[in-house]
Design a protein around this motif. Sequence first.
Motif, PDB file in Angstrom:
ATOM      1  N   CYS A  72       0.780  -1.009  -0.156  1.00 41.03           N
ATOM      2  CA  CYS A  72      -0.057  -0.461  -0.012  1.00 41.03           C
ATOM      3  C   CYS A  72       1.101   1.201  -0.049  1.00 41.03           C
ATOM      4  O   CYS A  72       0.338   2.427  -0.933  1.00 41.03           O
ATOM      5  CB  CYS A  72      -0.988   0.373   1.351  1.00 41.03           C
ATOM      6  SG  CYS A  72      -1.719   1.490   1.291  1.00 41.03           S
ATOM      7  N   ALA A  76       1.969   1.471  -3.495  1.00 41.36           N
ATOM      8  CA  ALA A  76       1.257   1.914  -4.288  1.00 41.36           C
ATOM      9  C   ALA A  76       1.029   3.712  -4.314  1.00 41.36           C
ATOM     10  O   ALA A  76       0.517   3.674  -5.371  1.00 41.36           O
ATOM     11  CB  ALA A  76      -0.247   1.626  -3.765  1.00 41.36           C
ATOM     12  N   ASP A  90       2.076   4.840  -7.453  1.00 41.97           N
ATOM     13  CA  ASP A  90       0.895   5.241  -8.218  1.00 41.97           C
ATOM     14  C   ASP A  90      -0.121   7.115  -8.274  1.00 41.97           C
ATOM     15  O   ASP A  90      -0.824   7.108  -8.881  1.00 41.97           O
ATOM     16  CB  ASP A  90      -0.455   4.547  -8.406  1.00 41.97           C
ATOM     17  CG  ASP A  90       0.459   2.975  -8.495  1.00 41.97           C
ATOM     18  OD1 ASP A  90       2.047   3.244  -8.918  1.00 41.97           O
ATOM     19  OD2 ASP A  90       0.291   1.450  -7.988  1.00 41.97           O
TER      20      ASP A  90
END
Length: 338
Positions: A97, A100, A104
Amino acid sequence: MRPVSVLRAALLDWYDAHGRSLTWRAPPGSPRPDPYKVWLSEVMLQQTTTAHAAPYFEAFTARWPTVADLAAAEDGDVMAAWAGLGYYARARNLLACARAVANDHGGVFPDTEAGLLALPGVGAYTAAAVAAIAFGRPANVVDGNVERVMARLFAVETPLPAAKPELKRLAATLVADDRPGDWPQALMDLGATVCRPGAPLCGACPLTVWCAGYASGQPGRWPLKAKKADRPHRTGIAWVLRDEEGRVALVRRPDKGLLGGMTGLPTSDWSVSQADAAPPVAADWREAGAIEHVFTHFSLTLTVRTATGAGDFLWTDPDAALAALPTVFRKALERGLA
DNA sequence: GAGTCGTGGAG
DNA sequence: TCTCCAAGACT
Protein backbone atom coordinates in the motif's frame (compact mmCIF):
# COMPACT_ATOMS: atom_id res chain seq x y z
CA MET A 1 -35.07 18.45 16.28
CA ARG A 2 -35.23 14.91 14.89
CA PRO A 3 -34.41 11.99 17.15
CA VAL A 4 -31.34 10.93 15.17
CA SER A 5 -29.72 14.32 15.56
CA VAL A 6 -30.46 14.29 19.29
CA LEU A 7 -28.91 10.85 19.62
CA ARG A 8 -25.85 12.00 17.71
CA ALA A 9 -25.49 15.09 19.88
CA ALA A 10 -25.76 13.00 23.03
CA LEU A 11 -23.00 10.63 21.92
CA LEU A 12 -20.73 13.41 20.64
CA ASP A 13 -21.13 15.25 23.95
CA TRP A 14 -20.18 12.05 25.74
CA TYR A 15 -17.16 11.68 23.44
CA ASP A 16 -15.99 15.21 24.22
CA ALA A 17 -16.10 14.42 27.92
CA HIS A 18 -15.09 10.74 28.03
CA GLY A 19 -13.40 9.82 24.73
CA ARG A 20 -10.06 8.12 25.07
CA SER A 21 -6.90 10.05 24.29
CA LEU A 22 -4.89 7.77 22.05
CA THR A 23 -1.40 8.65 20.91
CA TRP A 24 -2.19 8.48 17.19
CA ARG A 25 -5.10 10.88 17.44
CA ALA A 26 -4.53 14.51 16.55
CA PRO A 27 -4.58 16.63 19.73
CA PRO A 28 -7.89 18.47 20.34
CA GLY A 29 -8.06 21.71 18.41
CA SER A 30 -5.23 20.74 16.07
CA PRO A 31 -5.72 20.67 12.30
CA ARG A 32 -6.69 17.51 10.47
CA PRO A 33 -4.54 14.50 11.39
CA ASP A 34 -1.83 13.08 9.12
CA PRO A 35 -3.49 10.55 6.73
CA TYR A 36 -0.38 8.38 6.90
CA LYS A 37 -0.66 8.05 10.65
CA VAL A 38 -4.40 7.49 10.52
CA TRP A 39 -3.99 4.73 7.94
CA LEU A 40 -1.06 3.13 9.80
CA SER A 41 -2.93 3.11 13.10
CA GLU A 42 -6.09 1.69 11.54
CA VAL A 43 -4.18 -1.16 9.91
CA MET A 44 -2.37 -1.96 13.16
CA LEU A 45 -5.65 -1.88 15.07
CA GLN A 46 -7.35 -4.43 12.84
CA GLN A 47 -8.31 -7.24 15.23
CA THR A 48 -5.71 -5.90 17.64
CA THR A 49 -6.06 -4.17 21.01
CA THR A 50 -4.93 -0.57 21.39
CA ALA A 51 -2.52 -1.58 24.14
CA HIS A 52 -0.82 -4.13 21.89
CA ALA A 53 -0.62 -1.85 18.84
CA ALA A 54 0.50 1.35 20.54
CA PRO A 55 4.23 0.59 20.93
CA TYR A 56 4.38 -0.69 17.35
CA PHE A 57 2.79 2.54 16.13
CA GLU A 58 5.39 4.60 17.99
CA ALA A 59 8.24 2.48 16.62
CA PHE A 60 7.00 2.65 13.02
CA THR A 61 6.39 6.39 12.98
CA ALA A 62 9.78 7.07 14.59
CA ARG A 63 11.60 4.89 12.07
CA TRP A 64 9.47 5.72 9.02
CA PRO A 65 7.92 9.19 9.59
CA THR A 66 6.24 9.43 6.18
CA VAL A 67 4.63 7.09 3.68
CA ALA A 68 7.58 7.75 1.36
CA ASP A 69 9.98 6.54 4.05
CA LEU A 70 7.96 3.38 4.54
CA ALA A 71 7.69 2.79 0.79
CA ALA A 72 11.49 2.92 0.56
CA ALA A 73 12.04 0.47 3.43
CA GLU A 74 13.44 -3.02 3.01
CA ASP A 75 10.83 -5.78 3.17
CA GLY A 76 12.75 -7.68 5.82
CA ASP A 77 13.06 -4.62 8.06
CA VAL A 78 9.30 -4.03 7.98
CA MET A 79 8.46 -7.67 8.59
CA ALA A 80 10.89 -7.81 11.53
CA ALA A 81 9.42 -4.61 12.96
CA TRP A 82 5.94 -6.19 12.74
CA ALA A 83 7.07 -9.40 14.50
CA GLY A 84 4.81 -10.16 17.47
CA LEU A 85 1.89 -8.09 16.23
CA GLY A 86 0.28 -10.95 14.31
CA TYR A 87 -1.71 -11.26 11.09
CA TYR A 88 1.43 -10.82 9.04
CA ALA A 89 -0.43 -10.35 5.76
CA ARG A 90 -1.11 -6.89 7.16
CA ALA A 91 2.62 -6.10 7.06
CA ARG A 92 2.98 -7.35 3.48
CA ASN A 93 -0.06 -5.32 2.41
CA LEU A 94 1.18 -2.33 4.39
CA LEU A 95 4.32 -2.19 2.27
CA ALA A 96 2.39 -2.80 -0.94
CA CYS A 97 0.00 0.00 0.00
CA ALA A 98 2.78 2.45 0.89
CA ARG A 99 4.49 1.75 -2.42
CA ALA A 100 1.22 2.14 -4.33
CA VAL A 101 0.66 5.52 -2.70
CA ALA A 102 4.25 6.56 -3.42
CA ASN A 103 4.36 5.29 -6.98
CA ASP A 104 0.79 5.59 -8.26
CA HIS A 105 -0.61 8.50 -6.24
CA GLY A 106 2.30 10.92 -6.06
CA GLY A 107 2.92 10.12 -2.40
CA VAL A 108 -0.54 11.36 -1.38
CA PHE A 109 -3.28 9.12 0.01
CA PRO A 110 -6.56 9.07 -1.94
CA ASP A 111 -9.08 11.24 -0.07
CA THR A 112 -12.22 9.29 -0.96
CA GLU A 113 -13.60 6.07 0.41
CA ALA A 114 -13.60 4.46 -3.06
CA GLY A 115 -10.03 5.52 -3.74
CA LEU A 116 -8.85 4.17 -0.41
CA LEU A 117 -10.74 0.91 -0.87
CA ALA A 118 -8.66 0.15 -3.96
CA LEU A 119 -5.43 0.07 -1.93
CA PRO A 120 -3.90 -3.23 -0.71
CA GLY A 121 -4.95 -4.20 2.80
CA VAL A 122 -7.64 -1.51 2.92
CA GLY A 123 -11.11 -3.01 3.25
CA ALA A 124 -14.53 -1.55 3.89
CA TYR A 125 -13.81 -0.63 7.49
CA THR A 126 -10.40 0.97 6.99
CA ALA A 127 -11.46 2.89 3.87
CA ALA A 128 -14.42 4.39 5.72
CA ALA A 129 -12.36 5.13 8.84
CA VAL A 130 -9.56 6.92 6.98
CA ALA A 131 -12.02 8.86 4.79
CA ALA A 132 -13.85 10.06 7.89
CA ILE A 133 -11.01 10.62 10.36
CA ALA A 134 -8.25 11.85 8.03
CA PHE A 135 -10.35 13.63 5.38
CA GLY A 136 -13.51 14.64 7.20
CA ARG A 137 -15.83 12.75 4.87
CA PRO A 138 -19.05 11.36 6.35
CA ALA A 139 -18.70 7.57 6.16
CA ASN A 140 -20.35 4.52 7.64
CA VAL A 141 -17.51 3.14 9.74
CA VAL A 142 -18.48 -0.30 11.03
CA ASP A 143 -16.19 -2.42 13.16
CA GLY A 144 -16.91 -4.97 15.86
CA ASN A 145 -17.65 -2.23 18.38
CA VAL A 146 -20.20 -0.55 16.12
CA GLU A 147 -21.83 -3.89 15.35
CA ARG A 148 -22.25 -4.58 19.06
CA VAL A 149 -23.67 -1.11 19.76
CA MET A 150 -26.17 -1.44 16.89
CA ALA A 151 -27.19 -4.95 17.93
CA ARG A 152 -28.06 -3.67 21.42
CA LEU A 153 -29.49 -0.32 20.40
CA PHE A 154 -31.92 -1.99 18.01
CA ALA A 155 -32.19 -5.42 19.72
CA VAL A 156 -31.24 -7.26 16.55
CA GLU A 157 -32.26 -10.91 16.83
CA THR A 158 -30.18 -12.20 13.92
CA PRO A 159 -26.95 -13.83 15.16
CA LEU A 160 -23.51 -12.77 13.92
CA PRO A 161 -21.98 -13.06 11.42
CA ALA A 162 -25.20 -13.27 9.38
CA ALA A 163 -26.36 -10.02 11.00
CA LYS A 164 -23.50 -7.96 9.59
CA PRO A 165 -25.39 -6.44 6.63
CA GLU A 166 -28.36 -5.55 8.82
CA LEU A 167 -26.13 -3.97 11.47
CA LYS A 168 -24.33 -1.97 8.81
CA ARG A 169 -27.63 -0.65 7.46
CA LEU A 170 -28.66 0.39 10.95
CA ALA A 171 -25.34 2.17 11.51
CA ALA A 172 -25.85 4.03 8.23
CA THR A 173 -29.06 5.57 9.54
CA LEU A 174 -26.98 7.43 12.16
CA VAL A 175 -24.37 8.89 9.80
CA ALA A 176 -24.64 12.65 9.19
CA ASP A 177 -22.56 15.59 7.98
CA ASP A 178 -21.55 17.16 11.29
CA ARG A 179 -18.28 16.15 12.94
CA PRO A 180 -17.71 13.29 10.48
CA GLY A 181 -14.32 12.41 11.91
CA ASP A 182 -15.42 12.36 15.52
CA TRP A 183 -18.59 10.32 14.98
CA PRO A 184 -16.99 6.92 14.26
CA GLN A 185 -14.45 7.41 17.02
CA ALA A 186 -17.21 8.29 19.47
CA LEU A 187 -19.16 5.19 18.47
CA MET A 188 -16.10 2.95 18.75
CA ASP A 189 -15.01 4.46 22.06
CA LEU A 190 -18.48 3.86 23.45
CA GLY A 191 -18.34 0.25 22.28
CA ALA A 192 -14.87 -0.27 23.73
CA THR A 193 -15.43 1.27 27.16
CA VAL A 194 -19.18 1.33 27.94
CA CYS A 195 -21.14 -0.83 25.52
CA ARG A 196 -18.41 -3.42 25.92
CA PRO A 197 -18.57 -7.18 25.36
CA GLY A 198 -19.99 -9.09 28.26
CA ALA A 199 -21.60 -6.83 30.83
CA PRO A 200 -22.18 -3.33 29.43
CA LEU A 201 -21.93 -0.32 31.75
CA CYS A 202 -25.36 1.10 30.97
CA GLY A 203 -25.19 3.48 33.91
CA ALA A 204 -22.49 5.40 32.04
CA CYS A 205 -24.15 5.28 28.63
CA PRO A 206 -25.59 8.41 26.97
CA LEU A 207 -27.85 6.36 24.68
CA THR A 208 -29.99 4.37 27.13
CA VAL A 209 -33.15 6.34 26.33
CA TRP A 210 -32.92 5.10 22.72
CA CYS A 211 -31.67 1.59 23.51
CA ALA A 212 -34.00 -1.38 22.98
CA GLY A 213 -31.45 -3.67 24.61
CA TYR A 214 -31.41 -1.51 27.75
CA ALA A 215 -35.20 -1.42 27.76
CA SER A 216 -35.28 -5.22 27.72
CA GLY A 217 -33.36 -5.36 30.99
CA GLN A 218 -30.80 -7.77 29.50
CA PRO A 219 -28.55 -5.69 27.22
CA GLY A 220 -25.75 -8.23 27.57
CA ARG A 221 -27.83 -10.68 25.57
CA TRP A 222 -26.78 -8.89 22.39
CA PRO A 223 -25.15 -9.35 19.97
CA LEU A 224 -26.41 -12.89 19.37
CA LYS A 225 -23.73 -15.15 17.96
CA ALA A 226 -23.58 -18.41 16.05
CA LYS A 227 -21.67 -21.21 17.75
CA LYS A 228 -18.04 -21.42 16.73
CA ALA A 229 -16.35 -24.54 15.46
CA ASP A 230 -13.99 -26.34 17.82
CA ARG A 231 -10.30 -25.56 17.43
CA PRO A 232 -8.26 -28.59 16.27
CA HIS A 233 -4.85 -29.45 17.71
CA ARG A 234 -1.69 -30.04 15.70
CA THR A 235 1.84 -31.11 16.55
CA GLY A 236 5.26 -30.62 15.01
CA ILE A 237 8.99 -30.31 15.59
CA ALA A 238 11.10 -27.15 15.65
CA TRP A 239 14.85 -27.46 15.23
CA VAL A 240 17.19 -25.01 16.93
CA LEU A 241 20.50 -25.39 15.10
CA ARG A 242 23.47 -23.29 16.24
CA ASP A 243 26.90 -22.88 14.64
CA GLU A 244 30.27 -22.67 16.40
CA GLU A 245 29.74 -18.94 16.97
CA GLY A 246 26.41 -19.50 18.65
CA ARG A 247 24.32 -18.11 15.81
CA VAL A 248 20.90 -19.59 15.10
CA ALA A 249 19.77 -21.14 11.80
CA LEU A 250 16.64 -19.38 10.46
CA VAL A 251 14.65 -19.82 7.27
CA ARG A 252 12.44 -17.42 5.34
CA ARG A 253 8.88 -18.67 5.06
CA PRO A 254 6.89 -18.54 1.81
CA ASP A 255 5.00 -15.29 1.24
CA LYS A 256 1.60 -16.94 1.34
CA GLY A 257 -0.03 -18.83 4.16
CA LEU A 258 0.54 -18.94 7.88
CA LEU A 259 3.27 -16.54 9.07
CA GLY A 260 3.92 -15.79 5.40
CA GLY A 261 6.99 -13.74 4.60
CA MET A 262 8.37 -13.99 8.12
CA THR A 263 11.60 -15.60 9.21
CA GLY A 264 11.19 -18.76 11.26
CA LEU A 265 12.92 -21.79 12.69
CA PRO A 266 13.18 -24.89 10.50
CA THR A 267 10.20 -27.10 11.39
CA SER A 268 8.47 -30.28 10.35
CA ASP A 269 5.00 -30.19 8.89
CA TRP A 270 2.38 -29.42 11.51
CA SER A 271 0.22 -32.47 11.19
CA VAL A 272 -2.64 -33.79 13.24
CA SER A 273 -0.48 -36.59 14.61
CA GLN A 274 3.09 -36.28 15.82
CA ALA A 275 5.41 -37.13 12.94
CA ASP A 276 9.01 -38.10 13.59
CA ALA A 277 10.14 -36.04 10.64
CA ALA A 278 13.69 -35.86 9.34
CA PRO A 279 15.70 -32.88 10.63
CA PRO A 280 17.03 -30.22 8.22
CA VAL A 281 20.61 -31.46 8.64
CA ALA A 282 22.18 -34.53 10.20
CA ALA A 283 23.45 -33.69 13.69
CA ASP A 284 23.43 -34.88 17.28
CA TRP A 285 19.89 -33.67 18.03
CA ARG A 286 18.79 -33.43 21.66
CA GLU A 287 15.31 -32.95 23.09
CA ALA A 288 14.73 -29.56 24.70
CA GLY A 289 11.11 -29.90 25.72
CA ALA A 290 8.08 -28.44 23.97
CA ILE A 291 6.07 -25.24 23.70
CA GLU A 292 2.35 -24.61 23.29
CA HIS A 293 0.88 -21.97 21.03
CA VAL A 294 -2.65 -21.07 19.99
CA PHE A 295 -3.49 -19.71 16.57
CA THR A 296 -6.89 -18.50 15.46
CA HIS A 297 -8.00 -21.80 13.95
CA PHE A 298 -5.77 -24.42 15.59
CA SER A 299 -3.56 -24.98 18.61
CA LEU A 300 -0.04 -26.34 18.34
CA THR A 301 2.43 -28.35 20.38
CA LEU A 302 5.92 -27.85 19.03
CA THR A 303 8.66 -30.22 20.23
CA VAL A 304 12.02 -28.45 20.33
CA ARG A 305 15.26 -30.20 19.37
CA THR A 306 18.69 -28.59 19.53
CA ALA A 307 22.08 -29.33 17.97
CA THR A 308 25.28 -27.71 16.76
CA GLY A 309 26.04 -27.81 13.06
CA ALA A 310 26.28 -26.03 9.74
CA GLY A 311 24.27 -25.62 6.56
CA ASP A 312 22.60 -23.20 4.18
CA PHE A 313 20.51 -21.04 6.52
CA LEU A 314 20.04 -17.43 7.58
CA TRP A 315 22.56 -17.48 10.44
CA THR A 316 21.46 -14.94 12.98
CA ASP A 317 22.59 -13.85 16.45
CA PRO A 318 20.09 -15.03 19.09
CA ASP A 319 19.09 -11.53 20.22
CA ALA A 320 18.36 -10.40 16.67
CA ALA A 321 16.48 -13.64 15.99
CA LEU A 322 14.27 -13.25 19.06
CA ALA A 323 13.37 -9.72 17.98
CA ALA A 324 12.47 -10.65 14.41
CA LEU A 325 10.57 -13.91 14.95
CA PRO A 326 6.80 -14.33 15.26
CA THR A 327 5.78 -15.37 18.74
CA VAL A 328 5.46 -19.11 18.14
CA PHE A 329 9.11 -19.27 17.01
CA ARG A 330 10.27 -16.88 19.69
CA LYS A 331 8.84 -19.29 22.28
CA ALA A 332 10.53 -22.27 20.61
CA LEU A 333 13.87 -20.49 20.33
CA GLU A 334 13.74 -19.39 23.97
CA ARG A 335 13.12 -23.03 24.88
CA GLY A 336 16.02 -24.17 22.71
CA LEU A 337 18.41 -21.62 24.17
CA ALA A 338 17.50 -22.36 27.78
C1' DG B 1 -20.33 -17.67 2.52
C1' DA B 2 -17.08 -19.94 4.96
C1' DG B 3 -11.99 -20.49 5.93
C1' DT B 4 -7.62 -18.55 6.68
C1' DC B 5 -4.85 -15.58 9.21
C1' DG B 6 -1.72 -14.04 15.41
C1' DT B 7 -1.47 -12.44 19.68
C1' DG B 8 -2.29 -11.37 24.43
C1' DG B 9 -5.39 -9.45 28.00
C1' DA B 10 -9.73 -9.94 30.42
C1' DG B 11 -13.22 -12.39 32.72
C1' DT C 1 -7.84 -23.38 32.82
C1' DC C 2 -10.62 -21.94 29.24
C1' DT C 3 -13.33 -18.95 26.30
C1' DC C 4 -13.79 -14.78 24.21
C1' DC C 5 -12.39 -11.58 20.97
C1' DA C 6 -9.96 -6.84 19.52
C1' DA C 7 -10.75 0.07 15.25
C1' DG C 8 -10.79 -6.88 9.56
C1' DA C 9 -8.95 -8.29 4.87
C1' DC C 10 -8.64 -11.57 1.51
C1' DT C 11 -9.84 -15.77 -1.08
